[in-house]
Scaffold this motif. Structure first.
Motif, PDB file in Angstrom:
ATOM      1  N   ALA B 135     -17.153 -31.102  59.172  1.00  0.00           N
ATOM      2  CA  ALA B 135     -18.263 -30.267  58.692  1.00  0.00           C
ATOM      3  C   ALA B 135     -18.283 -28.930  59.418  1.00  0.00           C
ATOM      4  N   LEU B 136     -17.848 -28.925  60.691  1.00  0.00           N
ATOM      5  CA  LEU B 136     -17.889 -27.671  61.444  1.00  0.00           C
ATOM      6  C   LEU B 136     -16.662 -26.805  61.190  1.00  0.00           C
ATOM      7  N   THR B 137     -15.533 -27.412  60.803  1.00  0.00           N
ATOM      8  CA  THR B 137     -14.364 -26.581  60.510  1.00  0.00           C
ATOM      9  C   THR B 137     -14.465 -25.955  59.122  1.00  0.00           C
ATOM     10  N   GLU B 138     -15.148 -26.645  58.228  1.00  0.00           N
ATOM     11  CA  GLU B 138     -15.264 -26.171  56.842  1.00  0.00           C
ATOM     12  C   GLU B 138     -15.711 -24.699  56.744  1.00  0.00           C
ATOM     13  N   PRO B 139     -16.789 -24.304  57.451  1.00  0.00           N
ATOM     14  CA  PRO B 139     -17.199 -22.889  57.334  1.00  0.00           C
ATOM     15  C   PRO B 139     -16.125 -21.926  57.802  1.00  0.00           C
ATOM     16  N   ALA B 140     -15.488 -22.230  58.944  1.00  0.00           N
ATOM     17  CA  ALA B 140     -14.458 -21.319  59.446  1.00  0.00           C
ATOM     18  C   ALA B 140     -13.323 -21.226  58.444  1.00  0.00           C
ATOM     19  N   LEU B 141     -12.975 -22.362  57.850  1.00  0.00           N
ATOM     20  CA  LEU B 141     -11.879 -22.385  56.890  1.00  0.00           C
ATOM     21  C   LEU B 141     -12.206 -21.538  55.662  1.00  0.00           C
ATOM     22  N   LEU B 142     -13.384 -21.782  55.083  1.00  0.00           N
ATOM     23  CA  LEU B 142     -13.726 -21.063  53.852  1.00  0.00           C
ATOM     24  C   LEU B 142     -13.864 -19.568  54.107  1.00  0.00           C
ATOM     25  N   VAL B 143     -14.543 -19.208  55.198  1.00  0.00           N
ATOM     26  CA  VAL B 143     -14.752 -17.786  55.463  1.00  0.00           C
ATOM     27  C   VAL B 143     -13.438 -17.119  55.860  1.00  0.00           C
ATOM     28  N   GLY B 144     -12.602 -17.840  56.624  1.00  0.00           N
ATOM     29  CA  GLY B 144     -11.298 -17.290  56.994  1.00  0.00           C
ATOM     30  C   GLY B 144     -10.457 -16.996  55.765  1.00  0.00           C
ATOM     31  N   LEU B 145     -10.454 -17.929  54.826  1.00  0.00           N
ATOM     32  CA  LEU B 145      -9.695 -17.707  53.592  1.00  0.00           C
ATOM     33  C   LEU B 145     -10.294 -16.558  52.793  1.00  0.00           C
ATOM     34  N   ALA B 146     -11.633 -16.482  52.792  1.00  0.00           N
ATOM     35  CA  ALA B 146     -12.280 -15.380  52.079  1.00  0.00           C
ATOM     36  C   ALA B 146     -11.858 -14.044  52.684  1.00  0.00           C
ATOM     37  N   ALA B 147     -11.675 -14.020  54.027  1.00  0.00           N
ATOM     38  CA  ALA B 147     -11.253 -12.775  54.670  1.00  0.00           C
ATOM     39  C   ALA B 147      -9.882 -12.359  54.164  1.00  0.00           C
ATOM     40  N   LEU B 148      -8.991 -13.346  53.997  1.00  0.00           N
ATOM     41  CA  LEU B 148      -7.674 -13.006  53.464  1.00  0.00           C
ATOM     42  C   LEU B 148      -7.775 -12.552  52.006  1.00  0.00           C
ATOM     43  N   ALA B 149      -8.819 -13.039  51.327  1.00  0.00           N
ATOM     44  CA  ALA B 149      -8.960 -12.728  49.909  1.00  0.00           C
ATOM     45  C   ALA B 149      -9.558 -11.352  49.674  1.00  0.00           C
ATOM     46  N   VAL B 150     -10.168 -10.750  50.729  1.00  0.00           N
ATOM     47  CA  VAL B 150     -10.901  -9.496  50.517  1.00  0.00           C
ATOM     48  C   VAL B 150     -10.039  -8.374  49.914  1.00  0.00           C
ATOM     49  N   PRO B 151      -8.817  -8.124  50.437  1.00  0.00           N
ATOM     50  CA  PRO B 151      -8.082  -6.974  49.898  1.00  0.00           C
ATOM     51  C   PRO B 151      -7.801  -7.100  48.401  1.00  0.00           C
ATOM     52  N   GLN B 152      -7.521  -8.315  47.943  1.00  0.00           N
ATOM     53  CA  GLN B 152      -7.221  -8.499  46.533  1.00  0.00           C
ATOM     54  C   GLN B 152      -8.409  -9.036  45.747  1.00  0.00           C
ATOM     55  N   ARG B 153      -9.515  -9.316  46.443  1.00  0.00           N
ATOM     56  CA  ARG B 153     -10.684  -9.924  45.812  1.00  0.00           C
ATOM     57  C   ARG B 153     -10.308 -11.143  44.996  1.00  0.00           C
ATOM     58  N   SER B 154      -9.437 -11.955  45.537  1.00  0.00           N
ATOM     59  CA  SER B 154      -9.044 -13.144  44.792  1.00  0.00           C
ATOM     60  C   SER B 154      -8.700 -14.276  45.742  1.00  0.00           C
ATOM     61  N   MET B 155      -9.184 -15.469  45.404  1.00  0.00           N
ATOM     62  CA  MET B 155      -8.813 -16.657  46.164  1.00  0.00           C
ATOM     63  C   MET B 155      -7.549 -17.265  45.571  1.00  0.00           C
ATOM     64  N   ASN B 156      -6.993 -16.595  44.580  1.00  0.00           N
ATOM     65  CA  ASN B 156      -5.795 -17.121  43.956  1.00  0.00           C
ATOM     66  C   ASN B 156      -4.581 -16.749  44.797  1.00  0.00           C
ATOM     67  N   LEU B 157      -3.908 -17.764  45.320  1.00  0.00           N
ATOM     68  CA  LEU B 157      -2.826 -17.492  46.263  1.00  0.00           C
ATOM     69  C   LEU B 157      -1.647 -16.782  45.590  1.00  0.00           C
ATOM     70  N   ALA B 158      -1.452 -17.025  44.300  1.00  0.00           N
ATOM     71  CA  ALA B 158      -0.343 -16.346  43.630  1.00  0.00           C
ATOM     72  C   ALA B 158      -0.563 -14.835  43.692  1.00  0.00           C
ATOM     73  N   THR B 159      -1.784 -14.398  43.342  1.00  0.00           N
ATOM     74  CA  THR B 159      -2.112 -12.971  43.401  1.00  0.00           C
ATOM     75  C   THR B 159      -1.992 -12.456  44.829  1.00  0.00           C
ATOM     76  N   LEU B 160      -2.589 -13.215  45.756  1.00  0.00           N
ATOM     77  CA  LEU B 160      -2.608 -12.798  47.153  1.00  0.00           C
ATOM     78  C   LEU B 160      -1.200 -12.610  47.695  1.00  0.00           C
ATOM     79  N   LEU B 161      -0.345 -13.623  47.473  1.00  0.00           N
ATOM     80  CA  LEU B 161       0.980 -13.588  48.078  1.00  0.00           C
ATOM     81  C   LEU B 161       1.857 -12.528  47.413  1.00  0.00           C
ATOM     82  N   ARG B 162       1.731 -12.353  46.093  1.00  0.00           N
ATOM     83  CA  ARG B 162       2.498 -11.294  45.435  1.00  0.00           C
ATOM     84  C   ARG B 162       2.180  -9.947  46.077  1.00  0.00           C
ATOM     85  N   HIS B 163       0.884  -9.707  46.298  1.00  0.00           N
ATOM     86  CA  HIS B 163       0.481  -8.437  46.893  1.00  0.00           C
ATOM     87  C   HIS B 163       0.994  -8.335  48.325  1.00  0.00           C
ATOM     88  N   ALA B 164       0.888  -9.442  49.054  1.00  0.00           N
ATOM     89  CA  ALA B 164       1.293  -9.414  50.469  1.00  0.00           C
ATOM     90  C   ALA B 164       2.797  -9.176  50.592  1.00  0.00           C
TER      91      ALA B 164
END
Lengths: 218, 312, 663
Positions: B135-164
């Motif tokens: 329960a305590l790792t869940e917030p860090a995980l979700l928010v951490g992933l959201a941070a990676l998603a910010v530049p592309q505004r997408s949680m879709n890893l295909a979009t994210l990784l193509r851009h990266a």
């Protein structure tokens, strides 16, 4: 160069804030002093990059000053105090560590919202980072308010000062050299005075836990 | 190479790779402590051995039988959904990282229910502790992933990784560094490694993860360990891919996929070695100090989001 | 619209049947009629959602004081789906479950009226109809709470509920009056056209209606009635209250605050967002620490509704920031969440009723091992708990996924207010999702798995045919929405666009996928299901390669095979780590009493450990209020000392005052 400079300023400014937050996490007083040194380095880097970018000699001198005082003299002085009682730890802060970290997160968000008008005044890449300086100040305040040990509080005070310095570097590429010089010397003076005070405290009470100082005497 | 084939390949990679990574970590630890250590393939052999043994099942037998299946299926599904070796996995527009997150959470739920089903004190203890930490790792995980998603505004890893892959300098951005740091803590906690949990402990009272799985044996245990290894393999590969997206295949041709597979293995192995070295250097935290670590990861993740938004 | 009217007519018929039919046939007749009523209304909602038309009808002669305006638009239909589903299940369940007082004429009539009121609220087209239905809903549910009026806890709950619900209704009435004052219109459609929300009166209207509706949805600090009333109500009523009535609270926020007060400043929405996130967190934490089965469920309702409130408030902020398409995504997320929550929470409450009947207790610390006694109920609970914990392919996951994606979309390309909103919402969802999972594992693992912790009365199992049917229906919907969310989302998107006034299409759905344009991502649940099936086959195949011998043994338990069921982790001990980590928020009272042997102080004979988690908000906010009120009451007793002469004198004096004032 500007790409690299932007990247460096970004990283260093974030490092200043990250160190402030790490200060809320660590309990070991000596680790706090180490963090302070790290923050001094990062701050000096911000000033140095800003100086190179703006071809500003005064700012360059400031960078050196910051490096010498904030990454050198102050940590050394505080480190000596810390070494006198090895293993000194922040036992139970007034607000427990996870809670103060969560509060810090909220403060960072607040700083971003509150700092937005600063960026609107002068929309450049570095003013966009100014909220980070503000957030550092707030985190420092939190450290100052919630810690019981005098030395941790001194660290909090210095974090606040670093936050102010970071904000000025980012917003205006630094205040005039003479003001910075004055401010830095003030900080140095404060550290020297507090160090003397702590020495007296330890001699009188055998410790520097501030909870022992709740009564006024003649 | 078609998306479905690549997905199947990833499941296989994560299964075998997870076992091998477990072996690598044991080896690195042994070497760092001055021992020779078992060969890297030891976990593979052990799972093969346990598969042939009879399964003792105590109270809650049906649950005990089901848990390894749930763990394997959810983890396998997550490995099929997210792009690791290449971004052309089956239905890559649906390669949303949140699906993987909640599939992994489902695996944790199954493990905890298995711990409670046996009706023993240790099983309940493990389940309680593991769920609290999850329960305590869940917030860090979700928010951490959201941070990676910010530049592309997408949680879709295909979009994210193509851009990266197209913009490799993004890896040095402060937001990226902070997010990866916070995800590293999450991965250490989720895979039950030191300093959060000690996977090789022998003292029940200090157990978190192991206490939940004390009652499994034989074939059940073989499947369960395979599931746990897959989980580790998936989390490590995912973190490695997100941290350093170099080499992820952006086309379905054989050569880029091969390069992607090899590089994925290399990145995950480097990460596993790093985590093993952290393990050697650190002592297990007291249970109630772990929330401080996770709170720090959470704040790092929030900083990552804020910095990502501010410095865009 | 014919369907809707036929449904409502059948609802009335249910009430009449409950009044008129003989006691043996009463529950079955009224129940059947009520189920058909809900089914017809649900069908009307489906037809409406599919047909893209808004219909209105006015009934002039039914009520003496004002005509009834009914209006079935997309939002009403979306919420009507939730209400109809819960109403069908609860009434089917009640047919098999009702005993004793719950079979009485009063209770049956009240239940019929309650269902009717729930069905009318979403389709109320103007302020009078809405307030009438709302008040009917509040009063009938209050009366139903008193069916078991002999239990002191039920009476206490009724007092709290009565005070809070009437306060809420008063706030809503005043707020709506303020809107009427601004817009000079009484129907919701023409109110929205006037775009109110500016000025002091607009703010007053927003604050009052939001407070009233949020209190119905159990938002902190107006939640205190919910964890008392939902557990104490008879089981089918609990399900209706928790699954449908709380959803209507959020419907009110969507209809009035989001749909009508469109010009309100975003600061007010940010305030509501914070309230929603805090409620979610508070509810989730208390759900983890509660040991009473129904109380746990009630707190988890506060958690889910808090998330819904946060979603709606986030939509309000993002619309004010000029991002209506993200706002529409969030509203769709909330609507899916409401349906998912209606299904799984009604299921869990009904199952709690079955458990209570079978074992005579709701205390999780005394339950355990129910899987042997109630296998079908356990399976249904597992489905519902999975949905609540956002397991993929469950309905709850779809709602939560859309919400998270909506907030992530808000992180990019918006002004700082939007970013902060999205961040707060995201953090709220993230913090609560893990805690909800803990609560659900506790519910299922401690309550239904493991070994029985206490002796059970040797009564029937309580797994009847009607009750089983109700649970199966809800479980089916839970999985169905999880596997095929596309069509549902496609029609809900229309409701969301109407509410926030967005022109862009927003979330789109087909049979196989669900696509969110704002974050360029999609969910393919059918593909996931197919993958899961393939993987199960693969694992079975792999397992066949190994040994197939299974030996039934005793638990190893680290060598202690003599462990008694009392040594299992209980609900309290399971929650202890969470309770300790969040001690600053929960403020638990822990008592450890040690008594020593007489011979030596070193030997301890009895060690008692007690831990209670009281509602800290209630203690801090309501206790002083109640005390002050009591003190005022005592002070006022001087006025009423029991002397008849004095009371008559009051009347006389009042008459004199009136005369003087008039003269």
């Amino acid at each position: 160069m500007s790409g690299l400079g932007d990247g460096l300023i970004d990283l260093a400014a974030v490092a200043v804030l990250a160190v402030a937050v790490a200060g809320l996490w660590r309990r070991d007083v000596r680790a706090l002093v180490g963090l302070l040194r790290l923050q001094g380095w990062a701050l000096a880097l911000v000033a140095a990059v800003a100086a190179v970018r703006g071809r500003d000699v005064g700012l360059g001198v400031t960078a050196v000053l910051v490096l010498v005082v904030k990454a050198g003299v102050v940590p050394v002085l505080l480190g000596r105090v810390a070494r006198r009682d090895p293993g000194a730890r922040e036992g139970a802060p007034l607000i427990n560590v996870p809670a103060s970290l969560v509060i810090a997160a909220a403060l960072v968000a607040l700083a971003v919202v509150a700092g937005a008008p600063l960026h609107a005044l002068d929309p450049t890449a570095s003013t966009a980072l100014a909220p980070l300086g503000l957030a550092t100040v707030l985190a420092g305040y939190l450290l100052l308010v919630t810690r019981r040990r005098a030395l941790s509080q001194v660290v909090g005070l210095l974090v606040i000062d670093n936050g102010i310095a970071l904000t000025t570097f980012l917003l205006t590429s630094g205040v005039p050299l003479i003001v910075e010089l004055g401010g830095t010397l003030d900080v140095l003076l404060v550290v020297v005075v507090i160090r003397a005070l702590l020495g007296t405290m330890r001699a009188r009470f055998g410790g520097i836990d501030l909870d022992g100082l709740s009564e006024l005497r003649d | 190479m078609s998306g479905y084939l690549l997905s199947a390949l990833q499941v296989l990679l994560v299964a075998v790779g997870g076992l091998l990574l477990t072996g690598v970590m044991a080896k690195v630890r042994a070497r760092a402590e001055g021992r020779v250590g078992a060969p890297v393939t030891q976990p593979l052999r052990e799972v093969a051995k346990w598969l042939t043994r009879e399964s003792p099942r105590a109270g809650g037998a049906s649950v005990l039988a089901a848990v390894p299946y749930v763990l394997l299926v959810t983890t396998g599904l997550a490995a099929a959904v997210v792009p690791l070796a290449g971004v052309v996995t089956a239905g890559s527009s649906g390669a949303d990282v949140l699906i993987a997150v909640f599939l992994l959470l489902t695996g944790s739920l199954a493990l905890a229910l298995g711990g409670l089903a046996t009706g023993t004190a240790f099983g309940g203890m493990g389940a309680s502790r593991a769920m609290t930490l999850s329960a305590l790792t869940e917030p860090a995980l979700l928010v951490g992933l959201a941070a990676l998603a910010v530049p592309q505004r997408s949680m879709n890893l295909a979009t994210l990784l193509r851009h990266a892959v197209a913009h490799p300098t993004g890896m040095a951005s402060p937001s990226h560094v902070l997010a990866v740091a916070s995800l590293l803590v999450v991965v250490i906690a989720e895979t039950g490694r030191l300093p959060v949990d000690n996977p090789s402990t022998h003292l029940e009272l200090t157990m978190i993860h192991e206490a939940m799985v004390l009652e499994y044996g034989g074939r059940d245990w073989a499947l369960l360990s395979l599931g746990q290894a897959m989980r580790l393999g998936l989390l490590f590969s995912l973190l490695a891919t997100l941290a350093v997206p170099w080499g992820v295949a952006t086309s379905g041709a054989a050569l880029p996929v091969l390069v992607g597979v090899v590089l994925l293995g290399a990145k995950a192995a480097v990460l596993a070695t790093g985590v093993a070295l952290i393990e050697v250097r650190s002592a297990k935290l007291r249970l109630f100090r772990v929330p401080e670590l996770l709170a720090a990861a959470f704040v790092l993740a929030i900083l990552a989001v804020v910095v990502g938004v501010v410095a865009r | 619209m014919t369907l809707l009217l036929a449904g409502l007519a059948l609802g009335l018929l249910a009430v009449v049947l409950a009044l008129a039919s003989p006691s043996r046939a009463r529950v079955v007749l009224a129940g059947t009629s009520g189920v058909l009523a809900a089914a017809l209304v649900g069908a009307a909602a489906v037809v409406d959602l599919a047909g893209r038309t808004t219909r209105t009808v006015t009934i002039t002669s039914l009520l003496p004081f004002a005509p009834l305006h009914l209006r079935l638009d997309a939002l009403a239909a979306a919420v009507e789906l939730v209400v109809a589903l819960v109403a069908i299940a609860a009434q089917v369940f009640a047919v098999g479950y009702a005993r004793g007082r719950l079979r009485s004429r009063t209770a049956t009539v009240l239940q019929g009226l309650f269902v009717l009121a729930l069905l009318v609220v979403p389709v109320a087209g103007d302020v009078t109809t809405f307030l009438f239905a709302w008040e009917l809903m509040a009063l009938t549910s209050l009366a139903l709470l008193l069916v078991d009026h002999e239990r002191p806890s039920a009476r206490a709950a009724a007092v709290w509920y009565g005070a809070m619900t009437q306060g809420g209704a008063a706030a809503i009435t005043l707020g709506l009056l303020a809107v009427v004052r601004i817009t000079h219109a009484t129907s919701f459609a023409s109110m929205a056209a006037a775009r109110p929300g500016t000025g002091v009166l607009g703010v007053v209207a927003f604050v009052l209606t939001a407070a009233g509706f949020a209190s119905k949805a159990g938002a902190v600090p107006l939640h205190v009635w919910l964890p008392r009333a939902h557990p104490e109500a008879p089981t089918p009523v609990s399900a209706l209250m928790s699954g449908a009535m709380t959803a209507l609270g959020l419907y009110g926020v969507a209809r009035v605050d989001l749909g009508v007060l469109v010009e309100i400043g975003r600061g007010w929405w940010i305030g509501l967002l914070v309230v929603g996130v805090l409620s979610a967190l508070f509810g989730a934490l208390h759900a983890v620490t509660s040991t009473d089965l129904k109380r746990l469920l009630a707190y988890s309702t506060i958690d889910a509704m808090g998330l819904g409130l946060a979603g709606l408030a986030g939509a309000g902020v993002l619309r004010a920031e000029g991002r209506p398409e993200i706002a529409a995504t969030l509203v769709v997320g909330v609507l899916v969440l409401l349906l998912a929550h209606g299904a799984f929470k009604a299921l869990l409450f009904l199952a709690a009723g079955v458990v209570e009947r079978a074992t005579g207790t709701r205390d999780l610390d005394r339950l355990g091992g129910l899987v042997g006694l109630l296998p079908r109920t356990t399976a249904a609970v597992a489905v519902a708990a999975g949905s609540a914990a956002s397991v993929p392919l469950g309905a709850g996951f779809v709602g939560e996924w859309i919400l998270v994606e909506g907030f992530v979309a808000g992180l990019g390309r918006t002004a700082p207010g939007g970013v902060a909103t999205a961040l707060v919402g995201l953090v709220g969802v993230a913090l609560t999702s893990g805690l909800t999972a803990v609560a659900m594992v506790k519910l299922l693992g401690v309550g239904f798995l493991g070994r029985a912790r206490a002796e059970r009365p040797a009564s029937g199992t309580g797994e009847g045919r009607a009750t089983g049917l109700a649970l199966a229906l809800l479980a089916l919907v839970t999985v169905g929405v999880g596997v095929l969310p596309g069509p549902l989302v496609a029609v809900l998107a229309r409701a969301a666009r109407d509410v926030v006034g967005s022109a862009s299409p927003g979330p789109a759905g087909s049979i196989t996928s669900l696509t969110l344009a704002s974050t360029a991502t999609s969910l393919r649940p059918l593909g996931l299901a197919a993958g899961a099936v393939a993987l199960v086959g693969l694992v079975v195949l792999a397992a066949r390669g190994g040994s197939r011998v299974v030996r039934a043994t005793r638990a190893w338990a680290c060598g202690r095979s003599d462990l008694s069921p009392r040594m299992q982790y209980t609900a309290t001990s399971f929650a202890e780590p969470v309770q300790r980590v969040f001690a600053d928020v929960l403020r638990p009272t822990v008592d450890v009493t040690v008594s020593h042997e007489e011979e030596s102080r070193e030997i301890e004979s009895v060690l008692a450990y007690r831990s209670r988690v009281d509602d800290a908000v209630e203690r801090a906010l309501y206790d002083p209020l109640v005390r002050a009120h009591d003190a005022l009451g005592r002070r006022a007793r001087i006025l009423a000392n029991g002397s008849v002469h004095r009371y008559l004198a009051y009347g006389f004096v009042a008459l004199l005052i009136v005369l003087v004032a008039l003269g």
